[in-house]
Structures are given as C-alpha cells and as structure tokens.
Write a protein that holds these residues in place. Structure first.
Motif, PDB file in Angstrom:
ATOM      1  N   GLY A  57       0.814  -1.214   0.000  1.00  0.00           N
ATOM      2  CA  GLY A  57       0.000   0.000   0.000  1.00  0.00           C
ATOM      3  C   GLY A  57       0.842   1.256   0.000  1.00  0.00           C
ATOM      4  N   PHE A  58       0.232   2.360  -0.380  1.00  0.00           N
ATOM      5  CA  PHE A  58       0.971   3.624  -0.427  1.00  0.00           C
ATOM      6  C   PHE A  58       0.044   4.784  -0.081  1.00  0.00           C
ATOM      7  CE2 PHE A  58      -0.418   2.403  -4.691  1.00  0.00           C
ATOM      8  CZ  PHE A  58      -1.181   3.505  -5.073  1.00  0.00           C
ATOM      9  N   GLY A  59       0.680   5.885   0.363  1.00  0.00           N
ATOM     10  CA  GLY A  59      -0.055   7.083   0.741  1.00  0.00           C
ATOM     11  C   GLY A  59      -0.379   7.958  -0.453  1.00  0.00           C
ATOM     12  N   VAL A  60      -0.744   9.204  -0.150  1.00  0.00           N
ATOM     13  CA  VAL A  60      -1.264  10.128  -1.165  1.00  0.00           C
ATOM     14  C   VAL A  60      -0.278  11.264  -1.413  1.00  0.00           C
ATOM     15  CG1 VAL A  60      -3.186  11.693  -1.714  1.00  0.00           C
ATOM     16  CG2 VAL A  60      -3.614   9.587  -0.437  1.00  0.00           C
ATOM     17  N   MET A  61      -0.183  11.728  -2.666  1.00  0.00           N
ATOM     18  CA  MET A  61       0.575  12.927  -2.994  1.00  0.00           C
ATOM     19  C   MET A  61      -0.259  14.147  -2.609  1.00  0.00           C
ATOM     20  SD  MET A  61       1.588  14.530  -6.696  1.00  0.00           S
ATOM     21  CE  MET A  61       2.576  13.195  -7.339  1.00  0.00           C
ATOM     22  N   LEU A  62       0.330  15.031  -1.799  1.00  0.00           N
ATOM     23  CA  LEU A  62      -0.396  16.197  -1.304  1.00  0.00           C
ATOM     24  C   LEU A  62       0.174  17.490  -1.886  1.00  0.00           C
ATOM     25  CD1 LEU A  62      -0.483  15.227   2.493  1.00  0.00           C
ATOM     26  CD2 LEU A  62      -2.270  14.815   0.790  1.00  0.00           C
ATOM     27  N   GLY A  63      -0.658  18.521  -1.943  1.00  0.00           N
ATOM     28  CA  GLY A  63      -0.194  19.855  -2.294  1.00  0.00           C
ATOM     29  C   GLY A  63       0.356  20.541  -1.056  1.00  0.00           C
ATOM     30  N   LYS A  64       0.847  21.773  -1.229  1.00  0.00           N
ATOM     31  CA  LYS A  64       1.421  22.506  -0.101  1.00  0.00           C
ATOM     32  C   LYS A  64       0.384  22.812   0.975  1.00  0.00           C
ATOM     33  CE  LYS A  64       5.253  24.615  -2.638  1.00  0.00           C
ATOM     34  NZ  LYS A  64       5.912  25.877  -3.065  1.00  0.00           N
ATOM     35  N   ASP A  96       1.943   9.694   3.270  1.00  0.00           N
ATOM     36  CA  ASP A  96       1.601  10.784   2.360  1.00  0.00           C
ATOM     37  C   ASP A  96       2.833  11.682   2.239  1.00  0.00           C
ATOM     38  OD1 ASP A  96      -0.941   9.729   2.454  1.00  0.00           O
ATOM     39  OD2 ASP A  96      -1.723  11.236   3.837  1.00  0.00           O
ATOM     40  N   TYR A  97       2.933  12.426   1.143  1.00  0.00           N
ATOM     41  CA  TYR A  97       4.048  13.368   1.026  1.00  0.00           C
ATOM     42  C   TYR A  97       3.600  14.614   0.271  1.00  0.00           C
ATOM     43  CZ  TYR A  97       4.979  12.226  -3.920  1.00  0.00           C
ATOM     44  OH  TYR A  97       4.879  12.071  -5.281  1.00  0.00           O
ATOM     45  N   VAL A  98       4.290  15.722   0.545  1.00  0.00           N
ATOM     46  CA  VAL A  98       3.946  17.010  -0.052  1.00  0.00           C
ATOM     47  C   VAL A  98       4.782  17.226  -1.313  1.00  0.00           C
ATOM     48  CG1 VAL A  98       3.916  19.511   0.261  1.00  0.00           C
ATOM     49  CG2 VAL A  98       3.294  18.002   2.165  1.00  0.00           C
ATOM     50  N   PHE A  99       4.096  17.479  -2.414  1.00  0.00           N
ATOM     51  CA  PHE A  99       4.751  17.703  -3.707  1.00  0.00           C
ATOM     52  C   PHE A  99       5.373  19.102  -3.729  1.00  0.00           C
ATOM     53  CE2 PHE A  99       4.781  19.147  -8.087  1.00  0.00           C
ATOM     54  CZ  PHE A  99       5.222  18.039  -8.790  1.00  0.00           C
ATOM     55  N   SER A 100       6.661  19.186  -4.136  1.00  0.00           N
ATOM     56  CA  SER A 100       7.355  20.473  -4.178  1.00  0.00           C
ATOM     57  C   SER A 100       8.287  20.520  -5.378  1.00  0.00           C
ATOM     58  CB  SER A 100       8.166  20.681  -2.894  1.00  0.00           C
ATOM     59  OG  SER A 100       9.062  21.761  -3.025  1.00  0.00           O
ATOM     60  N   TRP A 101       7.996  21.418  -6.324  1.00  0.00           N
ATOM     61  CA  TRP A 101       8.876  21.575  -7.485  1.00  0.00           C
ATOM     62  C   TRP A 101      10.286  21.947  -7.046  1.00  0.00           C
ATOM     63  CZ3 TRP A 101       7.548  19.564 -11.818  1.00  0.00           C
ATOM     64  CH2 TRP A 101       6.223  19.602 -12.286  1.00  0.00           C
ATOM     65  N   GLU A 102      10.393  22.885  -6.117  1.00  0.00           N
ATOM     66  CA  GLU A 102      11.700  23.388  -5.703  1.00  0.00           C
ATOM     67  C   GLU A 102      12.570  22.280  -5.128  1.00  0.00           C
ATOM     68  OE1 GLU A 102       8.762  24.689  -4.836  1.00  0.00           O
ATOM     69  OE2 GLU A 102       8.792  26.420  -6.204  1.00  0.00           O
ATOM     70  N   LYS A 103      11.979  21.458  -4.289  1.00  0.00           N
ATOM     71  CA  LYS A 103      12.748  20.394  -3.656  1.00  0.00           C
ATOM     72  C   LYS A 103      13.147  19.317  -4.659  1.00  0.00           C
ATOM     73  CE  LYS A 103      12.597  17.023   0.117  1.00  0.00           C
ATOM     74  NZ  LYS A 103      11.789  16.447   1.230  1.00  0.00           N
ATOM     75  N   MET A 104      12.219  18.899  -5.511  1.00  0.00           N
ATOM     76  CA  MET A 104      12.505  17.769  -6.389  1.00  0.00           C
ATOM     77  C   MET A 104      13.536  18.108  -7.469  1.00  0.00           C
ATOM     78  SD  MET A 104       9.316  17.157  -9.020  1.00  0.00           S
ATOM     79  CE  MET A 104       8.233  16.680  -7.703  1.00  0.00           C
ATOM     80  N   LEU A 105      13.641  19.390  -7.852  1.00  0.00           N
ATOM     81  CA  LEU A 105      14.598  19.774  -8.892  1.00  0.00           C
ATOM     82  C   LEU A 105      15.895  20.337  -8.306  1.00  0.00           C
ATOM     83  CD1 LEU A 105      12.139  21.341 -11.479  1.00  0.00           C
ATOM     84  CD2 LEU A 105      13.524  19.291 -11.816  1.00  0.00           C
ATOM     85  N   SER A 106      16.052  20.264  -6.998  1.00  0.00           N
ATOM     86  CA  SER A 106      17.257  20.793  -6.357  1.00  0.00           C
ATOM     87  C   SER A 106      18.471  19.926  -6.678  1.00  0.00           C
ATOM     88  CB  SER A 106      17.061  20.856  -4.841  1.00  0.00           C
ATOM     89  OG  SER A 106      18.259  21.249  -4.203  1.00  0.00           O
ATOM     90  N   LEU A 107      19.628  20.588  -6.846  1.00  0.00           N
ATOM     91  CA  LEU A 107      20.885  19.870  -7.047  1.00  0.00           C
ATOM     92  C   LEU A 107      21.524  19.498  -5.713  1.00  0.00           C
ATOM     93  CD1 LEU A 107      22.370  21.943 -10.001  1.00  0.00           C
ATOM     94  CD2 LEU A 107      21.652  19.553 -10.076  1.00  0.00           C
ATOM     95  N   GLU A 108      20.835  19.769  -4.623  1.00  0.00           N
ATOM     96  CA  GLU A 108      21.329  19.424  -3.298  1.00  0.00           C
ATOM     97  C   GLU A 108      20.297  18.556  -2.588  1.00  0.00           C
ATOM     98  OE1 GLU A 108      22.104  23.070  -1.295  1.00  0.00           O
ATOM     99  OE2 GLU A 108      23.787  23.624  -2.587  1.00  0.00           O
ATOM    100  N   GLY A 109      20.771  17.696  -1.699  1.00  0.00           N
ATOM    101  CA  GLY A 109      19.859  16.838  -0.953  1.00  0.00           C
ATOM    102  C   GLY A 109      19.541  15.559  -1.700  1.00  0.00           C
ATOM    103  N   ASN A 110      18.621  14.783  -1.138  1.00  0.00           N
ATOM    104  CA  ASN A 110      18.290  13.470  -1.683  1.00  0.00           C
ATOM    105  C   ASN A 110      17.288  13.614  -2.831  1.00  0.00           C
ATOM    106  OD1 ASN A 110      18.130  10.720  -1.976  1.00  0.00           O
ATOM    107  ND2 ASN A 110      16.812  10.384  -0.214  1.00  0.00           N
ATOM    108  N   THR A 111      17.791  14.049  -3.987  1.00  0.00           N
ATOM    109  CA  THR A 111      16.959  14.278  -5.173  1.00  0.00           C
ATOM    110  C   THR A 111      17.573  13.583  -6.383  1.00  0.00           C
ATOM    111  OG1 THR A 111      18.140  16.269  -5.864  1.00  0.00           O
ATOM    112  CG2 THR A 111      16.327  16.562  -4.294  1.00  0.00           C
TER     113      THR A 111
END
Length: 581
Positions: free
Chosen positions: A374-381, A447-462
């Motif tokens: 099973g899996f959770g839901v993609m959430l907005g901010k 569940d997790y919050v969708f974030s353009w800034e985080k997912m396209l970052s060149l730093e962190g677990n992306t």
C-alpha cells in the motif's frame, strides 16, 4: 556477497556455540555510528535474558566463537552487550574488485527462481491518467525492475478498469449523440468530455441510468441484440484509452506494455465459476438478495458482520469477484509463488477481505505468499490531495511536461554552453527522473507534499543530485583521457575515505535484497544518496588524477564501480542518467 546476511549467519552460529538456544538471531544491522564499526549485532541481550546470564559475558563468548576470518577485523563489545563489527580493508579491496567483474554487482541469481506476479498502475479507462495513478505506476515498476534484477521471474499485470459502469454510461450517452447526428472523433479528450457529461446524466436522470445499467449487463453477459454493436464501440473506446496510457508509460520510462494488460474484462467468463465454487464450498450466504461471504474477522463498527459481496441482487458482479478471479488465474495459470498488489492504502480493507476469501476458498494455497504494498497520497502545499489551481485533477502527462520544462530552464541557466539538443535531452532525463525520485524516495506508506523546488534541487536526496554525482564521475574519465574498459588491476583500500566508499559499495547487494523483500524503493534511494555522499568525501580527500600509479588506477577503479552502482541503482528505479550535465 550479501554482507549483512553473511554476518547474521556467522554471528548467529557463534551465539549458538556460546550457549544460546538454536536459532537465536544475531540481529545484525548497519551501524548508525561509523566510528564504532560498520555493523552491529544486537541479539545478545535477548539471548542472555533467556539464559539468565550477563549480556556482556555472553557477548565476550560470542566474539571468541565467531569465525569472521578475512571478512572482518577485531570485534568489539560495547554497552550492555552490543557487538561492533568493522570490515577488514583487505577484504573490502578484494570484494570491490570482484564487484567490478560481476554484471549484477554482487546480487546473487537463484538457480530456481520464483515467479512473482505484481499488480500495478491499473488506471480506469475512458479518461486521461492523472496524478492519482503516479504512485502505483512508478512504485510497482521499480519493484518489478528490482525483482527481475534479483533473477526472479517477474510477471507484470496491469489490471485496468475496462469493464464497468463507466462504459455503460458512456455507451448510453454516445447513443444519444448518434441520434442527434454527432459522431465520436476518436480523440481521448472528446471521450473524457463525454464521460463527464454522461456521469452528470447518470446521477440526475433515472431513465438514463437504467439504460446505462442495461448496457453494462448486455455488454458483460453477451445477451441481447445490442451486444455485438456495444462490443464494437467498447473496443474502440478502450483502444483510444489504452493508446493514451501507453504514451504516458513511455514518457514516464515505465516498463509496462500492451502484453502486460489484463483488464477486468479478461475475467468476465470466469466470474460465474468463482461464484459457483464459493457456493459449492458452502461459503456463500444470501443477504438481501446478494450472494455474500461472511468471515468472523471482519465486522463493522457496530459489531455487525461485514460481508464480502460477490454477486449483487441483480446478478451483477463486483470488484471482489473480479479480484478473486484474477487471483485464481495468477496462481493456477501463471503459477505465481508470490503475489504483490501495489494498490492505494485506502483499499486495505477490500484487499484483506479478498485475500481472506481467497485463502479459505483454496484459491490462494499456503505455499503462495500475498502482499499488499500500500501507499499514501501525494499532497499539495496545503496538505490536501494535489490539485490544479482551479481545483481540478492534475493530468499526469501535464505534470511530466511541466517537470521537463522546468528542468530545461534549470539546465539552460546552469550549462548554457551545451547545445540545444543536449539541453533538451538532459531536461527530459532530469525532469522525469525528478518526479519519480521525489516519490520513490518517500516512505511508501506515508503521504508526502509535492514540491517543485525540492525535487529539482541539485542538493539533498533528489534525482538531479544523484544524476549530477554520476555525471561528475564520468567527467573524471574524460579529463583523465582514460577508456573505462581499459582499466584493470586490483582496488586498494588504505585511506579512511577509500574505506568509507568501499563499505557503501559492498552494501549494494544487501540493499537490493531489502528492497525486494519489503517492497521499499525508498531504501534504495537512501542508499544511493549515502553512496554519493561517500564518493564526494573520497573525491575531496583522495586525489585521483594527480596520484601516481598504481594508486591512480586503483582510485579510478573505485570511481568506475561507484558510477556503475549509481547508474544501476537509478535504472532499477526507472530513472535515466546523463554522461554530462
């Protein structure tokens, strides 16, 4: 070698030799504090309690009895009875050298592989795939790739909703259009618009709803003069929908194809047989005209029995019936040893009931395991399910195109010297990879919050960080003017940063084993992130191109193995890499 499993085996044997009961687990885990060791055995305390002896005394006996020759250096007892294990540098050098020569990077391939049937994606047809279909699709695909990499026989099953009320509504509405001289254009956008209008009519007009239900019955039963015409129209609508799904899968770099489709319609002829078998085994009870299975473990909040309805009072069938038929097919025809259902966590009760009925009916033998991943839901901010600004459902293809566009802007700003063609290709790789990695790196059940800034970052677990780490390693070989295929000789592990990198590299097989066993792609993401971090530490502290031979070649070999491991790991997540970024 799966280092963790090997340490578990050897230290468990030592625990038994020291007086613990046979089968006492060593409980080996990777160490949270690298300065204390690479692994820690935590099973002594429980064993000592059972023996009514002091944990440290038992731990000392285990250390004395343990046969970790060549694999590890000195074992140390810490705290109340933990055993710290540090892998030997010479063994690390030998093991990493061996990994380079193995196309599976140390992941053992079974002589008699099991058959795993994995059910994932399963969009409803007659409308475009939306973000709600993303998680099942990419989690399921990652698990399918990992299980195949483990040498198992993986059968993908895309159990699409192609045979329900939505098609009765659509057929009835299209008939109204045809009566007024309008024709279906063959475009999915039109089909989706018609579906929305049909749903409104279905909810508001009882006469229209009756016609729609009649069409579903005729479509599924094969009875009546309308059947052949309905089937022809149904095939046309399904074909349009499936064509769209394949476009999304191709854009998303998902391995599902037309041969993996096994929709609800495929089990239509088997549904009466399922009901008859359940009846023959005395499992059915009639309740308000419906045929139900009542199991004591399932009760409503008021304590009343909770039925599993397999046939409605109008003789129609439900999802549970189709799922039971699919289970019989997967076990009886596909000969599955393990069934994986990558389905929204909100369907937990439904699947628990289906699994329970399958077991009591004999559709699911004891030697076949079944799991709901099973899996959770993609959430907005805003903390609510992800929607467009207008409040509508986000179409999956639109999300992917937006990701690629944003990645293109990022690549163009960071690397303007690259050609337009190069930037477009890198944008595709980074954009699609970013969306997938942002999801797969999360705990599957959360569940997790969708974030353009985080997912396209060149730093962190992306994904961009991992893809950049890979491209950076490839640039080392371009600067060195070395063909990786020409590199040879042993890897040497002497410096602390070399050792830290080697430890992460030899942990790849145990990571893959954990992902395959527990259906946890995020564990692979976390491993790759740690590996990239270990490489950065190695690169900063151990000069590669400036070193003299044979150190230079040995370190280039470590670079080569790291790049291969990152590329393989991302590939198992369905994410591409670029040689240059």
């Amino acid at each position: 070698m799966n280092v963790k499993a090997e340490l578990e085996r050897r230290i468990s044997a030592a625990l038994e030799s020291a007086g613990a009961a046979p089968g006492s687990p060593a409980l080996v885990a990777t160490s949270a504090r690298a300065e204390l060791g690479d692994y820690q055995a935590n099973g002594v305390m429980a064993a000592a309690k059972a023996l009514k002896t002091k944990p440290r005394e038992l731990a000392d006996k285990v250390v004395a009895a343990a046969d970790l020759s060549t694999l590890a250096g000195k074992l140390e007892v810490a705290g109340p009875g933990f055993i710290n294990v540090r892998l030997a540098p010479a063994w690390l050098a030998q093991q990493t050298t061996s990994l380079l020569a193995d196309e599976h990077l140390g992941v053992n391939q079974p002589a008699n592989p099991q058959t795993i049937v994995i059910d994932y994606s399963h969009p409803n047809l007659a409308k475009e795939m939306h973000v709600g279909h993303l998680r099942s699709t990419i989690i399921g695909d990652a698990l399918a790739r990992v299980l195949e990499f483990c040498g198992l026989n993986v059968i993908r099953q895309n159990h699409v909703g192609d045979w329900g009320t939505q098609f009765g509504m659509l057929l009835a509405y299209m008939e109204r259009l045809a009566a007024s001289g309008q024709e279906y254009s063959g475009e999915l956008s039109d089909l989706e618009e018609f579906y929305v209008k049909a749903k409104r009519l279905f909810d508001a007009d009882p006469a229209f709803a009756d016609v729609a239900r009649k069409y579903v019955f005729e479509l599924q039963s094969g009875i009546g003069s309308l059947h052949d015409r309905l089937i022809e129209l149904w095939r046309q609508y399904v074909g349009t929908s499936l064509g769209h799904c394949q476009q999304v899968y191709d854009r998303l770099n998902v391995s599902l194809t037309a041969k993996d489709l096994r929709g609800e319609s495929a089990f239509n002829d088997d549904l009466p047989k399922v009901v008859e078998e359940l009846k023959a085994k005395g499992l059915l009870t009639e309740s308000q005209g419906a045929q139900c299975v009542f199991l004591p473990e399932f009760k409503a909040k008021d304590g009343e029995p909770l039925p599993v309805i397999v046939q409605k009072s109008d003789e129609g069938y439900l999802y549970a019936t189709t799922d039971l038929a699919a289970m019989r097919y997967r076990v009886g025809t596909l000969h599955a040893n393990r069934l994986l259902y990558v389905v929204d966590a909100r369907q937990t009760l439904h699947l628990r009931q289906v699994f329970a009925v399958g077991k009591i009916a004999g559709f699911l033998p004891d030697n076949v395991s079944v799991e709901h991943a099973g899996f959770g839901v993609m959430l907005g901010k805003d903390g609510k399910p992800f929607k467009t600004r207008a409040g509508g459902t986000v179409k999956l293809m639109d999300l992917l195109e937006e990701a690629v566009k944003r990645a293109y802007d990022l690549v163009s700003a960071k690397s303007p010297e690259l050609s337009e063609e190069q930037r477009r290709e890198i944008a595709r790789i980074v954009g699609i990879g970013a969306v997938k990695y942002a999801d797969l790196s999360q705990n599957r059940t959360s569940d997790y919050v969708f974030s353009w800034e985080k997912m396209l970052s060149l730093e962190g677990n992306t994904a961009p960080y991992m893809q950049y780490a890979y491209a950076r390693i490839k640039s080392i070989f371009r600067k060195a003017g070395v063909n990786e295929a020409d590199l040879s000789g042993p890897i040497v592990v002497t410096e602390a940063a070399e050792r830290a990198l080697a430890v992460k590299l030899v942990q790849f097989p145990e990571t893959i084993a954990a992902v395959a066993a527990d259906c946890t792609p995020n564990v692979l993401c976390a491993y790759l992130y740690d590996l990239a971090g270990a490489f950065m530490g190695f690169y900063e502290n151990c000069p590669v191109l400036q070193s003299e031979e044979p150190t230079r070649s040995a370190r280039l070999m470590l670079c080569k193995l790291t790049a291969r491991t990152i590329k393989t790991g991302l590939g198992l997540l369905g994410i591409d890499t670029a040689e240059q970024m």
